[in-house]
Design an enzyme around this catalytic site. Sequence first.
Site, PDB file in Angstrom:
ATOM      1  CB  SER A  15      -0.979  -0.005   1.175  1.00 59.45           C
ATOM      2  OG  SER A  15      -0.326   0.157   2.401  1.00 59.45           O
ATOM      3  CG  ASN A  16       3.606   2.709   2.904  1.00 62.23           C
ATOM      4  OD1 ASN A  16       3.385   3.890   3.132  1.00 62.23           O
ATOM      5  ND2 ASN A  16       3.411   1.759   3.818  1.00 62.23           N
ATOM      6  CG  MET A  88       8.237  -8.162   5.708  1.00 58.37           C
ATOM      7  SD  MET A  88       8.138  -6.859   6.951  1.00 58.37           S
ATOM      8  CE  MET A  88       8.033  -7.868   8.420  1.00 58.37           C
ATOM      9  CG  LEU A  91      18.384  -4.726   2.463  1.00 58.79           C
ATOM     10  CD1 LEU A  91      17.941  -3.349   2.012  1.00 58.79           C
ATOM     11  CD2 LEU A  91      18.572  -5.663   1.269  1.00 58.79           C
ATOM     12  CG  ASN A 105      12.318   1.065   6.519  1.00 59.53           C
ATOM     13  OD1 ASN A 105      11.560   0.453   5.786  1.00 59.53           O
ATOM     14  ND2 ASN A 105      12.348   0.866   7.847  1.00 59.53           N
ATOM     15  CG  HIS A 107       9.528   1.460  11.952  1.00 56.44           C
ATOM     16  ND1 HIS A 107       9.636   0.087  11.885  1.00 56.44           N
ATOM     17  CD2 HIS A 107       9.229   1.761  13.238  1.00 56.44           C
ATOM     18  CE1 HIS A 107       9.417  -0.416  13.096  1.00 56.44           C
ATOM     19  NE2 HIS A 107       9.165   0.576  13.924  1.00 56.44           N
ATOM     20  CB  VAL A 142      16.790  -3.735  12.581  1.00 56.76           C
ATOM     21  CG1 VAL A 142      15.306  -3.799  12.236  1.00 56.76           C
ATOM     22  CG2 VAL A 142      17.519  -4.903  11.921  1.00 56.76           C
ATOM     23  CB  ALA A 171      -0.074   8.887   9.318  1.00 57.62           C
ATOM     24  CD  GLU A 172       3.032   3.049   7.628  1.00 59.46           C
ATOM     25  OE1 GLU A 172       3.643   2.532   6.676  1.00 59.46           O
ATOM     26  OE2 GLU A 172       2.587   2.388   8.583  1.00 59.46           O
TER      27      GLU A 172
HETATM   28  C1  GRF Z   1       3.926  -0.545   6.730  1.00 58.39           C
HETATM   29  O1  GRF Z   1       3.268  -0.390   7.959  1.00 58.39           O
HETATM   30  C2  GRF Z   1       5.353  -0.091   6.839  1.00 58.39           C
HETATM   31  O2  GRF Z   1       5.529   0.995   7.697  1.00 58.39           O
HETATM   32  C3  GRF Z   1       6.030  -1.309   7.405  1.00 58.39           C
HETATM   33  O3  GRF Z   1       5.408  -2.395   6.771  1.00 58.39           O
HETATM   34  C4  GRF Z   1       4.089  -2.019   6.379  1.00 58.39           C
HETATM   35  C5  GRF Z   1       3.995  -2.250   4.906  1.00 58.39           C
HETATM   36  O4  GRF Z   1       2.707  -2.078   4.416  1.00 58.39           O
HETATM   37  N1  GRF Z   1       7.463  -1.241   7.202  1.00 58.39           N
HETATM   38  P1  GRF Z   1       2.452  -2.009   2.855  1.00 58.39           P
HETATM   39  O5  GRF Z   1       3.050  -3.292   2.268  1.00 58.39           O
HETATM   40  O6  GRF Z   1       3.136  -0.797   2.313  1.00 58.39           O
HETATM   41  O7  GRF Z   1       0.977  -1.959   2.692  1.00 58.39           O
END
Ligand code: GRF
Length: 198
Positions: A15-16, A88, A91, A105, A107, A142, A171-172
């Site tokens: 989704s990001n 996930m 690296l 990244n 988070h 990490v 919010a992301e």
């Molecule tokens: C998000 O919450 C991001 O902050 C974390 O993993 C999740 C990924 O979600 N690192 P998506 O795959 O972008 O929907």
Amino acid sequence: MARLRLGVLISGRGSNLQALVDAARAPDYPAEVALVISNEAGAAGLARAEVAGIPARLISHRQPGFEAMIDAALSDAGIGLVCLAGFMRVLSAAFVRRWHGRLINIHPSLLPAFPGLDTHRRALAAGAKATGCTVHFVSDAVDAGPIIAQSEVPVLPGDDEASLAARVLAAEHRLYPRVVRLIAEGRVHVDGDRVEIR
Ligand code: GRF
């Protein structure tokens, strides 16, 4: 001016990734998603890339030379900024060094609080009144590295993990494209552990 070419590394939902793809639809957005790499075959984000017409590669961490293949794919595609988005795998220090200053990244917590997994469950258990998300440059530890920007969201009475995760995720989706824009505009400067936005 040429747009900054983004390589987005995912493992799942994406989704990001979608938020970055959507932002880049605006003609004045200074970056474009040029390559998507997933280490998981079943990642829903791969389908999102296909729908958007963006080149996507499946590079499984189960095959030898996993990181070297990612590195080569990014280099071959002329990637200027690597965005981890729900990727996930950790690296290696060598990879992080190679992409130093060009690897970010997102988070789902206000770092340095709650690095690692299960951030929302831990924020609720700690009785935090606010949490949020962080975009940072990647260092070899990490969920560490110079923080570029954060967005705070309230923890509301009655929240459970799902409701809090949804609020943070929204919010992301606003924060990540904003930070990429700042980097693409050359406004993000790193000074040791600190980032200055000019
Ligand atoms: C998000 O919450 C991001 O902050 C974390 O993993 C999740 C990924 O979600 N690192 P998506 O795959 O972008 O929907």
